[in-house]
Design a protein around this motif. Structure first.
Motif, PDB file in Angstrom:
ATOM      1  N   LYS A 129       0.666  -1.176  -0.068  1.00  0.00           N
ATOM      2  CA  LYS A 129       0.045  -0.012  -0.195  1.00  0.00           C
ATOM      3  C   LYS A 129       0.751   1.222  -0.249  1.00  0.00           C
ATOM      4  N   LEU A 130       0.434   2.178  -1.622  1.00  0.00           N
ATOM      5  CA  LEU A 130       1.612   2.844  -1.395  1.00  0.00           C
ATOM      6  C   LEU A 130       1.261   4.740  -1.207  1.00  0.00           C
ATOM      7  N   CYS A 131       1.386   4.758  -0.300  1.00  0.00           N
ATOM      8  CA  CYS A 131      -0.077   6.222   0.042  1.00  0.00           C
ATOM      9  C   CYS A 131       0.690   7.255   1.294  1.00  0.00           C
ATOM     10  N   ALA A 132       0.344   8.187   1.437  1.00  0.00           N
ATOM     11  CA  ALA A 132       0.569   9.502   2.100  1.00  0.00           C
ATOM     12  C   ALA A 132      -0.494   9.082   3.353  1.00  0.00           C
ATOM     13  N   ARG A 133       0.079   9.422   4.532  1.00  0.00           N
ATOM     14  CA  ARG A 133      -1.234   9.592   5.640  1.00  0.00           C
ATOM     15  C   ARG A 133      -1.132  11.097   6.634  1.00  0.00           C
ATOM     16  N   GLU A 134      -1.780  11.385   6.558  1.00  0.00           N
ATOM     17  CA  GLU A 134      -1.875  12.324   7.384  1.00  0.00           C
ATOM     18  C   GLU A 134      -2.938  12.331   8.522  1.00  0.00           C
ATOM     19  N   ASN A 135      -2.397  13.093   9.733  1.00  0.00           N
ATOM     20  CA  ASN A 135      -3.062  12.627  10.981  1.00  0.00           C
ATOM     21  C   ASN A 135      -4.492  13.692  11.329  1.00  0.00           C
ATOM     22  N   LEU A 136      -5.376  13.233  11.133  1.00  0.00           N
ATOM     23  CA  LEU A 136      -6.520  14.547  11.917  1.00  0.00           C
ATOM     24  C   LEU A 136      -6.837  15.069  12.803  1.00  0.00           C
ATOM     25  N   PRO A 137      -6.837  16.566  12.726  1.00  0.00           N
ATOM     26  CA  PRO A 137      -6.833  17.391  14.571  1.00  0.00           C
ATOM     27  C   PRO A 137      -8.366  16.951  14.783  1.00  0.00           C
ATOM     28  N   GLU A 138      -9.316  16.712  13.883  1.00  0.00           N
ATOM     29  CA  GLU A 138     -10.267  16.578  14.780  1.00  0.00           C
ATOM     30  C   GLU A 138     -11.073  15.451  13.515  1.00  0.00           C
ATOM     31  N   PRO A 139     -11.207  14.303  14.402  1.00  0.00           N
ATOM     32  CA  PRO A 139     -12.227  12.823  13.234  1.00  0.00           C
ATOM     33  C   PRO A 139     -13.001  14.186  12.440  1.00  0.00           C
ATOM     34  N   LEU A 140     -12.833  13.374  11.191  1.00  0.00           N
ATOM     35  CA  LEU A 140     -14.110  13.035  10.093  1.00  0.00           C
ATOM     36  C   LEU A 140     -14.779  12.410   9.764  1.00  0.00           C
ATOM     37  N   VAL A 141     -15.966  13.211  10.381  1.00  0.00           N
ATOM     38  CA  VAL A 141     -17.252  12.168  10.109  1.00  0.00           C
ATOM     39  C   VAL A 141     -18.095  11.967   8.728  1.00  0.00           C
ATOM     40  N   THR A 142     -18.351  10.837   7.949  1.00  0.00           N
ATOM     41  CA  THR A 142     -19.064  11.352   7.207  1.00  0.00           C
ATOM     42  C   THR A 142     -19.937   9.778   6.908  1.00  0.00           C
ATOM     43  N   GLU A 143     -21.586   9.973   5.974  1.00  0.00           N
ATOM     44  CA  GLU A 143     -21.651   9.262   5.645  1.00  0.00           C
ATOM     45  C   GLU A 143     -21.444   9.064   3.914  1.00  0.00           C
ATOM     46  N   LYS A 144     -21.887   7.371   3.419  1.00  0.00           N
ATOM     47  CA  LYS A 144     -21.960   6.832   2.530  1.00  0.00           C
ATOM     48  C   LYS A 144     -22.096   5.683   2.286  1.00  0.00           C
ATOM     49  N   LEU A 145     -23.151   5.717   1.317  1.00  0.00           N
ATOM     50  CA  LEU A 145     -23.342   4.598   0.636  1.00  0.00           C
ATOM     51  C   LEU A 145     -22.849   3.294   0.045  1.00  0.00           C
ATOM     52  N   MET A 146     -22.455   2.552   1.098  1.00  0.00           N
ATOM     53  CA  MET A 146     -21.741   1.350   0.935  1.00  0.00           C
ATOM     54  C   MET A 146     -22.178  -0.332  -0.010  1.00  0.00           C
ATOM     55  N   CYS A 147     -21.431  -0.868  -0.551  1.00  0.00           N
ATOM     56  CA  CYS A 147     -21.486  -2.313  -0.934  1.00  0.00           C
ATOM     57  C   CYS A 147     -20.881  -3.082   0.340  1.00  0.00           C
ATOM     58  N   GLU A 148     -21.341  -4.410   0.799  1.00  0.00           N
ATOM     59  CA  GLU A 148     -20.949  -4.656   1.700  1.00  0.00           C
ATOM     60  C   GLU A 148     -21.210  -6.422   0.735  1.00  0.00           C
ATOM     61  N   THR A 149     -20.054  -6.999   0.571  1.00  0.00           N
ATOM     62  CA  THR A 149     -20.702  -8.626  -0.119  1.00  0.00           C
ATOM     63  C   THR A 149     -20.891  -9.961   1.089  1.00  0.00           C
ATOM     64  N   ASN A 150     -21.544 -10.606   1.024  1.00  0.00           N
ATOM     65  CA  ASN A 150     -21.979 -11.860   1.884  1.00  0.00           C
ATOM     66  C   ASN A 150     -20.595 -12.997   1.115  1.00  0.00           C
ATOM     67  N   SER A 151     -20.219 -13.448   2.030  1.00  0.00           N
ATOM     68  CA  SER A 151     -18.478 -13.800   1.138  1.00  0.00           C
ATOM     69  C   SER A 151     -19.638 -15.459   0.961  1.00  0.00           C
ATOM     70  N   LYS A 152     -20.433 -16.476   2.041  1.00  0.00           N
ATOM     71  CA  LYS A 152     -20.946 -17.811   2.438  1.00  0.00           C
ATOM     72  C   LYS A 152     -21.548 -17.961   0.720  1.00  0.00           C
ATOM     73  N   VAL A 153     -22.557 -16.672  -0.156  1.00  0.00           N
ATOM     74  CA  VAL A 153     -22.724 -16.544  -1.419  1.00  0.00           C
ATOM     75  C   VAL A 153     -22.342 -16.106  -2.303  1.00  0.00           C
ATOM     76  N   PHE A 154     -21.768 -14.875  -1.649  1.00  0.00           N
ATOM     77  CA  PHE A 154     -20.798 -14.343  -3.480  1.00  0.00           C
ATOM     78  C   PHE A 154     -20.276 -14.726  -4.002  1.00  0.00           C
ATOM     79  N   GLY A 155     -19.196 -15.543  -3.174  1.00  0.00           N
ATOM     80  CA  GLY A 155     -17.746 -16.362  -4.006  1.00  0.00           C
ATOM     81  C   GLY A 155     -18.401 -17.339  -4.382  1.00  0.00           C
ATOM     82  N   PRO A 156     -19.025 -18.446  -4.136  1.00  0.00           N
ATOM     83  CA  PRO A 156     -19.448 -19.521  -4.911  1.00  0.00           C
ATOM     84  C   PRO A 156     -20.549 -19.522  -5.952  1.00  0.00           C
TER      85      PRO A 156
END
Length: 302
Positions: free
Chosen positions: A43-70
């Motif tokens: 993982k080649l990336c830069a990291r920056e410690n934030l002075p205050e936590p950044l809280v956001t809401e995001k639409l995410m897709c999570e896979t069900n590995s027991k069904v998705f893989g087979p």
């Protein structure tokens, strides 16, 4: 456009040969680091410690590995990567299709598992989640400028070359003080012994003030010829020590392009040259505050 660039721009200069490219800028985005990361599995990336936590809401897709893989088998990883790369709008479309049609079709292209694949509600969960970030991670992007120094230097010389009106044999470079190799010439009117001390004093004070100065004390040549040969070098200003210098401590200051001269004390002339060299004042400003002196003798090349 280069394969690694997302956009490119050129800067051109107009010369006697027409418009020529002198600078090329490529937006490489994060192409290099992403390629290295893909091949090294690091993982080649830069990291920056934030002075205050950044809280956001995001639409995410999570896979069900027991069904998705087979169900998808070898296409499972490419499809999962595709779903994770989608925008909120695209995920909303898939969520809507799952809700109304009971399935959504995704199309892979440019992967080892290209084709159409059906996603069903039991394979994925798409929902809005709250994300709290304490450390910001990002892959740095690169803007790559490439300068053609030879072309830029040639253009500078061509654009700055001039000849004196009525005398094409007297040529000079009208370099701006910022780019002129020497900012000021210091010279004596003649080889008189009394000129040596103030000549060196003026040159020393200019150099101590960060102004590159050149001394031309070859008194065998006329003052006009010495002016002319330094004009050919593009030196914008010249300070002359003469017989009046010994009487009242004043010297003349000559400007290359207009050949006009003023006279003032050594202290004032040195400060004026510093300001002219760093651009904090202009020759027009100087002329508005100081009377001209007779230059008919000093500007002659005879």
């Amino acid at each position: 456009m280069a394969h690694y660039a997302t956009d490119c721009w050129d800067a051109e200069i107009k010369t006697s040969h027409g418009w020529i490219e002198c600078v090329g800028c490529a937006d490489r985005s994060a192409y290099d680091l992403r390629k290295h990361s893909a091949y090294t599995k690091e993982k080649l990336c830069a990291r920056e410690n934030l002075p205050e936590p950044l809280v956001t809401e995001k639409l995410m897709c999570e896979t069900n590995s027991k069904v998705f893989g087979p169900k998808l088998k070898r296409a499972a990883k490419p499809v999962q990567k595709y779903l994770e790369s989608l925008s909120d709008a695209d995920l909303t479309s898939i969520q809507s299709a799952l809700s109304t049609d009971g399935k959504a079709t995704v199309v892979l292209s440019g992967t080892p598992a290209d084709g159409e694949y059906d996603i069903t509600p039991d394979m994925v969960t798409i929902e809005v989640r709250t994300i709290t970030e304490h450390v910001r991670e990002y892959t740095p992007n690169v803007i790559e400028p490439s300068f053609g120094v030879g072309r830029i230097l040639y253009s500078l010389l061509e654009h700055s070359f001039n000849v004196r009106a009525g005398d094409e044999q007297r040529s000079f470079f009208s370099f701006k003080p910022a780019v002129a190799p020497f900012k000021c010439l210091v010279l004596p009117l003649s080889g008189h012994p009394s000129f040596a001390k103030p000549l060196q004093d003026v040159a020393r004070r200019l150099r101590a003030g960060g102004v590159p100065a050149r001394v031309d004390d070859a008194a065998s040549a006329s003052i006009g010829r010495r002016y002319a040969r330094n004009d050919e070098l593009g030196t914008p200003f010249a300070i002359t020590v003469d017989f009046q210098t010994a009487d009242d401590g004043t010297v003349t200051l000559r400007e290359r392009d207009t050949t006009k001269q003023i006279r003032a004390s050594i202290d004032e002339i040195v400060e004026l040259v510093k300001c002219l060299a760093n651009g904090s004042t202009s020759w027009d400003d100087v002329l508005s505050k100081h009377p001209l002196v007779n230059t008919s003798t000093n500007n002659s090349t005879a």
